[in-house]
Design a protein around this motif. Structure first.
Motif, PDB file in Angstrom:
ATOM      1  N   GLU A   6       0.804  -1.221   0.000  1.00  0.00           N
ATOM      2  CA  GLU A   6       0.000   0.000   0.000  1.00  0.00           C
ATOM      3  C   GLU A   6       0.836   1.269   0.000  1.00  0.00           C
ATOM      4  OE1 GLU A   6      -3.393   0.516  -0.340  1.00  0.00           O
ATOM      5  OE2 GLU A   6      -3.126  -1.550  -1.002  1.00  0.00           O
ATOM      6  N   ILE A   7       2.149   1.126   0.053  1.00  0.00           N
ATOM      7  CA  ILE A   7       3.008   2.322   0.020  1.00  0.00           C
ATOM      8  C   ILE A   7       3.716   2.376  -1.334  1.00  0.00           C
ATOM      9  CG2 ILE A   7       3.317   2.296   2.528  1.00  0.00           C
ATOM     10  CD1 ILE A   7       6.151   1.258   2.111  1.00  0.00           C
ATOM     11  N   PRO A   8       4.139   3.560  -1.764  1.00  0.00           N
ATOM     12  CA  PRO A   8       4.857   3.643  -3.034  1.00  0.00           C
ATOM     13  C   PRO A   8       6.300   3.168  -2.899  1.00  0.00           C
ATOM     14  CG  PRO A   8       4.673   5.823  -2.063  1.00  0.00           C
ATOM     15  CD  PRO A   8       3.927   4.891  -1.157  1.00  0.00           C
ATOM     16  N   LYS A  44       7.315  -3.041 -10.126  1.00  0.00           N
ATOM     17  CA  LYS A  44       6.060  -2.348 -10.436  1.00  0.00           C
ATOM     18  C   LYS A  44       4.803  -3.155 -10.089  1.00  0.00           C
ATOM     19  CE  LYS A  44       4.201   0.661 -14.050  1.00  0.00           C
ATOM     20  NZ  LYS A  44       2.784   0.451 -13.866  1.00  0.00           N
ATOM     21  N   PRO A  45       4.762  -4.473 -10.372  1.00  0.00           N
ATOM     22  CA  PRO A  45       3.527  -5.215 -10.086  1.00  0.00           C
ATOM     23  C   PRO A  45       3.146  -5.277  -8.601  1.00  0.00           C
ATOM     24  CG  PRO A  45       4.972  -6.481 -11.542  1.00  0.00           C
ATOM     25  CD  PRO A  45       5.771  -5.320 -11.031  1.00  0.00           C
ATOM     26  N   TYR A  46       4.092  -5.002  -7.714  1.00  0.00           N
ATOM     27  CA  TYR A  46       3.853  -5.200  -6.284  1.00  0.00           C
ATOM     28  C   TYR A  46       3.455  -3.927  -5.531  1.00  0.00           C
ATOM     29  CZ  TYR A  46       6.161  -9.556  -7.397  1.00  0.00           C
ATOM     30  OH  TYR A  46       6.485 -10.762  -7.970  1.00  0.00           O
ATOM     31  N   PHE A  47       3.648  -2.780  -6.150  1.00  0.00           N
ATOM     32  CA  PHE A  47       3.407  -1.507  -5.459  1.00  0.00           C
ATOM     33  C   PHE A  47       2.273  -0.736  -6.119  1.00  0.00           C
ATOM     34  CE2 PHE A  47       7.683  -2.527  -4.136  1.00  0.00           C
ATOM     35  CZ  PHE A  47       7.735  -2.069  -2.825  1.00  0.00           C
ATOM     36  N   LYS A  94       4.521   7.009   4.233  1.00  0.00           N
ATOM     37  CA  LYS A  94       5.724   6.168   4.173  1.00  0.00           C
ATOM     38  C   LYS A  94       6.014   5.792   2.736  1.00  0.00           C
ATOM     39  CE  LYS A  94       5.859   4.138   8.754  1.00  0.00           C
ATOM     40  NZ  LYS A  94       6.082   2.921   9.534  1.00  0.00           N
ATOM     41  N   VAL A  95       7.287   5.534   2.470  1.00  0.00           N
ATOM     42  CA  VAL A  95       7.704   5.138   1.127  1.00  0.00           C
ATOM     43  C   VAL A  95       8.786   4.066   1.238  1.00  0.00           C
ATOM     44  CG1 VAL A  95       9.372   7.030   1.018  1.00  0.00           C
ATOM     45  CG2 VAL A  95       8.562   6.003  -1.094  1.00  0.00           C
ATOM     46  N   PHE A  96       8.761   3.102   0.319  1.00  0.00           N
ATOM     47  CA  PHE A  96       9.836   2.109   0.272  1.00  0.00           C
ATOM     48  C   PHE A  96      10.907   2.620  -0.678  1.00  0.00           C
ATOM     49  CE2 PHE A  96      12.069  -1.527  -1.553  1.00  0.00           C
ATOM     50  CZ  PHE A  96      12.555  -2.084  -0.377  1.00  0.00           C
ATOM     51  N   ILE A  97      12.140   2.683  -0.171  1.00  0.00           N
ATOM     52  CA  ILE A  97      13.288   3.183  -0.931  1.00  0.00           C
ATOM     53  C   ILE A  97      14.218   2.016  -1.259  1.00  0.00           C
ATOM     54  CG2 ILE A  97      15.361   4.650  -0.822  1.00  0.00           C
ATOM     55  CD1 ILE A  97      12.954   6.422  -0.824  1.00  0.00           C
ATOM     56  N   ILE A  98      14.671   1.971  -2.508  1.00  0.00           N
ATOM     57  CA  ILE A  98      15.668   0.975  -2.903  1.00  0.00           C
ATOM     58  C   ILE A  98      16.578   1.625  -3.951  1.00  0.00           C
ATOM     59  CG2 ILE A  98      14.229  -0.039  -4.740  1.00  0.00           C
ATOM     60  CD1 ILE A  98      15.416  -2.811  -3.866  1.00  0.00           C
ATOM     61  N   VAL A 136      12.119   1.264   4.500  1.00  0.00           N
ATOM     62  CA  VAL A 136      10.949   2.147   4.575  1.00  0.00           C
ATOM     63  C   VAL A 136      11.315   3.425   5.322  1.00  0.00           C
ATOM     64  CG1 VAL A 136       8.557   2.327   5.373  1.00  0.00           C
ATOM     65  CG2 VAL A 136       9.437   0.127   4.554  1.00  0.00           C
ATOM     66  N   PHE A 137      10.958   4.559   4.740  1.00  0.00           N
ATOM     67  CA  PHE A 137      11.215   5.874   5.332  1.00  0.00           C
ATOM     68  C   PHE A 137       9.903   6.630   5.439  1.00  0.00           C
ATOM     69  CE2 PHE A 137      15.208   4.457   3.777  1.00  0.00           C
ATOM     70  CZ  PHE A 137      16.200   5.103   4.510  1.00  0.00           C
ATOM     71  N   SER A 138       9.683   7.269   6.591  1.00  0.00           N
ATOM     72  CA  SER A 138       8.436   8.028   6.784  1.00  0.00           C
ATOM     73  C   SER A 138       8.680   9.524   6.709  1.00  0.00           C
ATOM     74  CB  SER A 138       7.792   7.669   8.129  1.00  0.00           C
ATOM     75  OG  SER A 138       8.364   8.444   9.154  1.00  0.00           O
ATOM     76  N   LYS A 139       7.599  10.269   6.523  1.00  0.00           N
ATOM     77  CA  LYS A 139       7.669  11.732   6.473  1.00  0.00           C
ATOM     78  C   LYS A 139       8.199  12.319   7.782  1.00  0.00           C
ATOM     79  CE  LYS A 139       4.308  13.289   3.041  1.00  0.00           C
ATOM     80  NZ  LYS A 139       5.244  13.965   2.139  1.00  0.00           N
TER      81      LYS A 139
END
Length: 196
Positions: A6-8, A44-47, A94-98, A136-139
């Motif tokens: 559910e997060i980008p 892409k298919p998972y987010f 929140k956002v997932f960063i890679i 994962v990083f939050s605002k």
């Protein structure tokens, strides 16, 4: 069942690639024309949404109307500036960063990082070392990031130490290999070929 996060997701593609000697985000990888396209297509298919963070638009596979490019401002190459831009640009909490150069991180590991991030401002992967930009990083980090940039501090490790961070341990170090040079790039290609 395919997980649907559910997060980008934001793939960081804006580094200088000094040790590689050329822009690694544009190197061919597996059957993709570039490492960036490989990461983009596999995640892409998972987010619900997926974005690329970069200094400039250098990606020929992107649909220009997709609005999935987040461009850093200024001349300084810094993951902290990228994080600031991402967290300011996206509305999500929140956002997932890679990073573009970690193409072997499994969907299962990503799922674990997202699931374990609930009560933390940051949740990053750890094997023999900490993978500062896989998690994962939050605002909630924005105030620390803004202060860091005011003081010209650009180390992600500093951000992790000064926020509510969870370090999630994983056993397989190869899964988190960074393709910083040609040897690591070739090793990752060998690993991919051996899993087919």
């Amino acid at each position: 069942m395919t997980p649907s996060f559910e997060i980008p997701c934001v793939i960081l593609c804006g580094g200088k690639s000094r040790r590689m000697g050329e822009d690694k985000s544009l190197l061919p990888f597996d059957s993709s024309t570039s490492l960036t396209q490989y990461q983009y297509d596999r995640l892409k298919p998972y987010f619900k949404n997926i974005y690329l963070s970069s200094k400039n638009d250098k990606f020929d596979f992107l649909d220009k109307s997709s609005n999935c490019l987040i461009l850093d401002k200024g001349e300084v190459y810094s993951p902290i500036i990228a994080l600031q831009t991402i967290l300011q640009t996206l509305k999500d909490e929140k956002v997932f960063i890679i990073t573009v150069d970690t193409p072997l991180v499994s969907i299962e590991s990503i799922s674990s990082l997202i699931n374990e991030s609930n009560n933390f401002d940051i949740c990053v992967a750890q094997t023999l070392r900490t993978h500062n930009l896989c998690g994962v990083f939050s605002k909630n980090n924005l105030s620390t990031i803004n202060k860091m940039l005011e003081e010209d501090i650009h180390k992600v490790g500093y951000l992790l130490k000064n926020n509510n961070t969870k370090y999630l341990n994983f056993d397989n170090d190869d899964e988190f290999i960074n393709l910083n040079n040609k040897d690591e790039y070739n090793k990752a290609i060998d690993i991919i070929n051996n899993t087919k």
